[in-house]
Design a protein around this motif. Structure first.
Motif, mmCIF file in Angstrom:
data_model
loop_
_atom_site.group_PDB
_atom_site.id
_atom_site.type_symbol
_atom_site.label_atom_id
_atom_site.label_comp_id
_atom_site.label_asym_id
_atom_site.label_seq_id
_atom_site.Cartn_x
_atom_site.Cartn_y
_atom_site.Cartn_z
ATOM 1 N N GLU A 161 -16.209 0.895 -4.152
ATOM 2 C CA GLU A 161 -15.757 1.638 -2.974
ATOM 3 C C GLU A 161 -14.236 1.621 -2.845
ATOM 4 O OE1 GLU A 161 -17.660 0.198 0.515
ATOM 5 O OE2 GLU A 161 -19.696 0.554 -0.220
ATOM 6 N N SER A 162 -13.604 0.581 -3.389
ATOM 7 C CA SER A 162 -12.150 0.462 -3.307
ATOM 8 C C SER A 162 -11.462 0.766 -4.631
ATOM 9 C CB SER A 162 -11.757 -0.960 -2.844
ATOM 10 O OG SER A 162 -12.195 -1.184 -1.526
ATOM 11 N N ALA A 163 -12.175 1.382 -5.555
ATOM 12 C CA ALA A 163 -11.570 1.722 -6.850
ATOM 13 C C ALA A 163 -10.386 2.651 -6.640
ATOM 14 C CB ALA A 163 -12.612 2.391 -7.741
ATOM 15 N N TYR A 164 -9.313 2.400 -7.383
ATOM 16 C CA TYR A 164 -8.083 3.154 -7.181
ATOM 17 C C TYR A 164 -7.953 4.288 -8.197
ATOM 18 C CZ TYR A 164 -6.277 0.458 -11.142
ATOM 19 O OH TYR A 164 -6.109 -0.099 -12.383
ATOM 20 N N ASP A 165 -7.214 5.292 -7.778
ATOM 21 C CA ASP A 165 -6.872 6.412 -8.652
ATOM 22 C C ASP A 165 -5.499 6.128 -9.258
ATOM 23 O OD1 ASP A 165 -6.154 8.751 -9.885
ATOM 24 O OD2 ASP A 165 -6.397 10.027 -8.121
ATOM 25 N N PRO A 166 -5.411 5.929 -10.572
ATOM 26 C CA PRO A 166 -4.121 5.575 -11.179
ATOM 27 C C PRO A 166 -3.061 6.654 -11.009
ATOM 28 C CG PRO A 166 -5.765 6.067 -12.873
ATOM 29 C CD PRO A 166 -6.495 5.978 -11.573
ATOM 30 N N ASP A 167 -3.479 7.871 -10.694
ATOM 31 C CA ASP A 167 -2.515 8.956 -10.507
ATOM 32 C C ASP A 167 -2.096 9.138 -9.049
ATOM 33 O OD1 ASP A 167 -2.567 9.626 -13.242
ATOM 34 O OD2 ASP A 167 -4.407 10.780 -12.951
ATOM 35 N N ALA A 168 -2.687 8.336 -8.151
ATOM 36 C CA ALA A 168 -2.375 8.477 -6.727
ATOM 37 C C ALA A 168 -0.976 7.954 -6.422
ATOM 38 C CB ALA A 168 -3.406 7.728 -5.897
ATOM 39 N N GLU A 169 -0.359 8.559 -5.400
ATOM 40 C CA GLU A 169 0.931 8.058 -4.939
ATOM 41 C C GLU A 169 0.732 6.723 -4.211
ATOM 42 O OE1 GLU A 169 3.912 9.444 -5.554
ATOM 43 O OE2 GLU A 169 2.833 10.880 -6.814
ATOM 44 N N MET A 170 1.809 5.958 -4.113
ATOM 45 C CA MET A 170 1.752 4.702 -3.391
ATOM 46 C C MET A 170 1.393 4.966 -1.936
ATOM 47 S SD MET A 170 2.156 1.404 -3.632
ATOM 48 C CE MET A 170 2.526 -0.035 -2.628
ATOM 49 N N ASP A 171 0.347 4.265 -1.475
ATOM 50 C CA ASP A 171 -0.051 4.391 -0.078
ATOM 51 C C ASP A 171 -0.711 3.084 0.336
ATOM 52 O OD1 ASP A 171 -2.640 4.373 -1.133
ATOM 53 O OD2 ASP A 171 -2.839 6.543 -1.045
ATOM 54 N N TRP A 172 -1.246 3.069 1.546
ATOM 55 C CA TRP A 172 -1.879 1.864 2.057
ATOM 56 C C TRP A 172 -3.294 2.165 2.522
ATOM 57 C CZ3 TRP A 172 3.168 3.012 1.950
ATOM 58 C CH2 TRP A 172 3.971 2.083 1.276
ATOM 59 N N VAL A 173 -3.964 2.994 1.703
ATOM 60 C CA VAL A 173 -5.383 3.253 1.904
ATOM 61 C C VAL A 173 -6.168 2.922 0.634
ATOM 62 C CG1 VAL A 173 -5.024 4.999 3.670
ATOM 63 C CG2 VAL A 173 -5.131 5.698 1.275
ATOM 64 N N THR A 174 -5.476 2.401 -0.368
ATOM 65 C CA THR A 174 -6.125 1.960 -1.593
ATOM 66 C C THR A 174 -5.341 0.793 -2.165
ATOM 67 O OG1 THR A 174 -7.059 2.712 -3.698
ATOM 68 C CG2 THR A 174 -4.852 3.455 -3.186
ATOM 69 N N TYR A 175 -5.972 0.038 -3.043
ATOM 70 C CA TYR A 175 -5.295 -1.050 -3.747
ATOM 71 C C TYR A 175 -4.690 -0.500 -5.033
ATOM 72 C CZ TYR A 175 -7.673 -4.312 -0.617
ATOM 73 O OH TYR A 175 -8.119 -4.993 0.489
ATOM 74 N N HIS A 176 -3.442 -0.823 -5.273
ATOM 75 C CA HIS A 176 -2.727 -0.275 -6.417
ATOM 76 C C HIS A 176 -2.457 -1.344 -7.477
ATOM 77 C CE1 HIS A 176 -2.011 3.605 -4.526
ATOM 78 N NE2 HIS A 176 -1.698 2.969 -3.418
ATOM 79 N N PRO A 177 -2.344 -0.928 -8.751
ATOM 80 C CA PRO A 177 -1.986 -1.875 -9.812
ATOM 81 C C PRO A 177 -0.507 -2.227 -9.741
ATOM 82 C CG PRO A 177 -2.167 0.338 -10.700
ATOM 83 C CD PRO A 177 -2.604 0.418 -9.267
ATOM 84 N N LEU A 178 -0.126 -3.217 -10.529
ATOM 85 C CA LEU A 178 1.243 -3.744 -10.471
ATOM 86 C C LEU A 178 2.284 -2.670 -10.745
ATOM 87 C CD1 LEU A 178 3.008 -6.339 -10.215
ATOM 88 C CD2 LEU A 178 2.881 -6.507 -12.712
ATOM 89 N N ASP A 179 2.080 -1.840 -11.752
ATOM 90 C CA ASP A 179 3.087 -0.839 -12.106
ATOM 91 C C ASP A 179 3.360 0.113 -10.945
ATOM 92 O OD1 ASP A 179 3.271 -1.962 -14.592
ATOM 93 O OD2 ASP A 179 2.097 -0.426 -15.623
ATOM 94 N N LYS A 180 2.312 0.501 -10.238
ATOM 95 C CA LYS A 180 2.486 1.411 -9.101
ATOM 96 C C LYS A 180 3.286 0.729 -7.992
ATOM 97 C CE LYS A 180 0.710 4.861 -8.869
ATOM 98 N NZ LYS A 180 1.126 6.206 -9.299
ATOM 99 N N ILE A 181 2.977 -0.528 -7.729
ATOM 100 C CA ILE A 181 3.710 -1.264 -6.699
ATOM 101 C C ILE A 181 5.174 -1.397 -7.087
ATOM 102 C CG2 ILE A 181 3.939 -3.524 -5.576
ATOM 103 C CD1 ILE A 181 0.867 -3.802 -5.902
ATOM 104 N N TYR A 182 5.432 -1.761 -8.331
ATOM 105 C CA TYR A 182 6.820 -1.958 -8.769
ATOM 106 C C TYR A 182 7.594 -0.648 -8.820
ATOM 107 C CZ TYR A 182 6.700 -6.963 -9.917
ATOM 108 O OH TYR A 182 6.678 -8.332 -9.861
ATOM 109 N N ASP A 183 6.926 0.434 -9.210
ATOM 110 C CA ASP A 183 7.609 1.738 -9.200
ATOM 111 C C ASP A 183 8.044 2.100 -7.782
ATOM 112 O OD1 ASP A 183 7.308 2.015 -11.915
ATOM 113 O OD2 ASP A 183 5.614 3.396 -11.798
ATOM 114 N N TRP A 184 7.182 1.830 -6.816
ATOM 115 C CA TRP A 184 7.524 2.122 -5.422
ATOM 116 C C TRP A 184 8.697 1.257 -4.959
ATOM 117 C CZ3 TRP A 184 7.330 -1.028 -1.046
ATOM 118 C CH2 TRP A 184 7.573 -0.377 0.164
#
Length: 422
Positions: free
Chosen positions: A104-127
């Motif tokens: 249910e909480s699987a993330y979309d690797p192409d999604a923009e940084m937001d706070w409605v999903t859990y993101h991988p490290l690269d997405k967090i660091y890019d933001w």
């Protein structure tokens, strides 16, 4: 030849990606149990169950008159339940299918940084990098690198000289995804919110944020094992399943190290505190970063964890010894709890961690208070109280961020009244 080389490289990347996907553990039909331990006899029996049934304890085991959550695979559930009933241990199943909840909480690797999903490290660091490039009042540094070579990034927000600072760190425990999600939510609000009170707090105080203390473990939870807690350094020991990895870095700080805690001496357990204090490169670099600032500059240190909705104060190693300004810290923690309550009714309990939970030593907040003399330190245990626990659905991230931000506003106002920033 160039085309062939390119095809080989692409094929290698595809194989690597496929291998990573295949390596990722799944938890189909794994159940999460909550066991209620009423007395010492049940406690002793419960502590031994993992020796003959393959289960995953989600907590350190402290005393009785409390409950503990346990993950159990389908092939071991019947035997686990039989053992609990044999010792008259009451239990309930709080998650029927762990993989279904995680999906249910699987993330979309192409999604923009937001706070409605859990993101991988690269997405967090890019933001983080994007924010640093966009705002000249942000001082962004790599404070060091993890055992596997990943950067540990920091952001210092300072709009005025002479301010005192609040220090925030997240995800020292890899599986606690809500930690870095909340820390980055707070950071985003401090940078981008139009809220007048938040903007006042960014003018009058400096904010230092390390959103990801344990990048290796965090990546491992995304790519291999969602239940991983420690860092990823081989610790030199092994068991029947092979080499053992990792240290619980929030048990490795050199303040009453190894004084208390369950499982801290087992190198293959989730809470191993290391053979000595200060062995892990990640926390040494965190300590060096904190120590790089002038004395009395950092006046509050807050570590974000999951779960239970607590504001845990020093000390962790004892339930009878308290800091000299404990009453003052209690008043400040109460202000956080009152501020957080107003948003969605989430109740936070506050007090010394050794008193509220059970004695356990070597934590960051105790080091920050006992060694660095920072006058207000705490561990904030985020949502929830055990319905989802470490697997809090992503659709609650924003609510957690909102209530914690409101709690922070109240905490800073009260801390200022109490003279913490003088």
């Amino acid at each position: 030849m160039k085309v062939l080389a390119l095809l080989v490289a692409l094929l290698s990347l595809l194989v690597l990606a496929t291998a990573r996907k295949q390596m990722a553990a799944r938890y189909d039909n794994f159940k999460v149990y909550k066991a209620f331990i009423n007395d010492n006899e049940q406690l002793d029996a419960f502590k031994k169950i993992h020796q003959y049934i393959h289960i995953h304890m989600l907590h350190d085991i402290g005393g009785f008159n409390r409950s503990y959550e346990v993950v159990v695979g389908p092939e071991h559930q019947h035997r686990f339940e039989v053992n609990l009933r044999f010792f008259d241990i009451e239990f309930e199943i709080i998650i029927e299918d762990l993989q279904a909840l995680l999906d249910e909480s699987a993330y979309d690797p192409d999604a923009e940084m937001d706070w409605v999903t859990y993101h991988p490290l690269d997405k967090i660091y890019d933001w983080v990098d994007e924010q640093c490039a966009a705002h000249d009042y942000l001082d962004c540094k790599v404070i060091g690198h993890s055992y596997e070579g990943r950067p540990i990034k920091s952001i210092r927000l300072s709009k005025r000289e002479g301010n005192k600072a609040i220090f925030i760190e997240g995800n020292i425990h890899a599986m606690e995804w809500i930690s870095s999600a909340t820390v980055t939510y707070i950071l985003n609000q401090l940078i981008n919110s139009n809220d007048a009170e938040l903007q006042r707090l960014t003018e009058e105080y400096d904010w230092i944020v390390v959103p990801m203390v344990n990048p290796d473990g965090f990546v491992y939870t995304h790519e291999v094992e969602r239940l991983w807690r420690k860092n990823r350094r081989p610790n030199g020991y092994s068991n029947s399943s092979g080499p053992c990895y990792g240290i619980d870095m929030n048990r490795n700080f050199d303040f009453h190290w190894s004084g208390a805690g369950w499982g801290i001496e087992d190198p293959c357990d989730h809470w191993f505190n290391g053979e000595q204090p200060n062995t892990e490169i990640e926390i040494l670099q965190l300590q060096d970063f904190v120590s790089s600032f002038d004395e009395d500059y950092i006046r509050a240190y807050m570590a974000f964890h999951a779960y239970g909705q607590y504001i845990l104060l020093p000390y962790g190693h004892s339930n009878t010894e308290f800091p000299p300004n404990y009453d003052q810290m209690m008043r400040i923690a109460a202000a956080f709890a009152e501020g957080a309550l107003d948003s969605f009714g989430s109740e936070f309990t506050y007090g010394a961690s050794g008193l509220l939970n059970y004695p356990v030593s070597g934590a960051a907040k105790d080091w920050a208070y006992g060694v660095k003399n920072i006058p207000f330190t705490c561990t904030v245990e985020l949502r929830d109280k055990g319905t989802f626990g470490f697997f809090l659905p992503a659709n609650q991230i924003t609510e957690v961020g909102v209530e914690v931000t409101e709690g922070l506003k109240s905490l800073i106002v009260k801390a200022a009244e109490e003279g913490i920033f003088d």
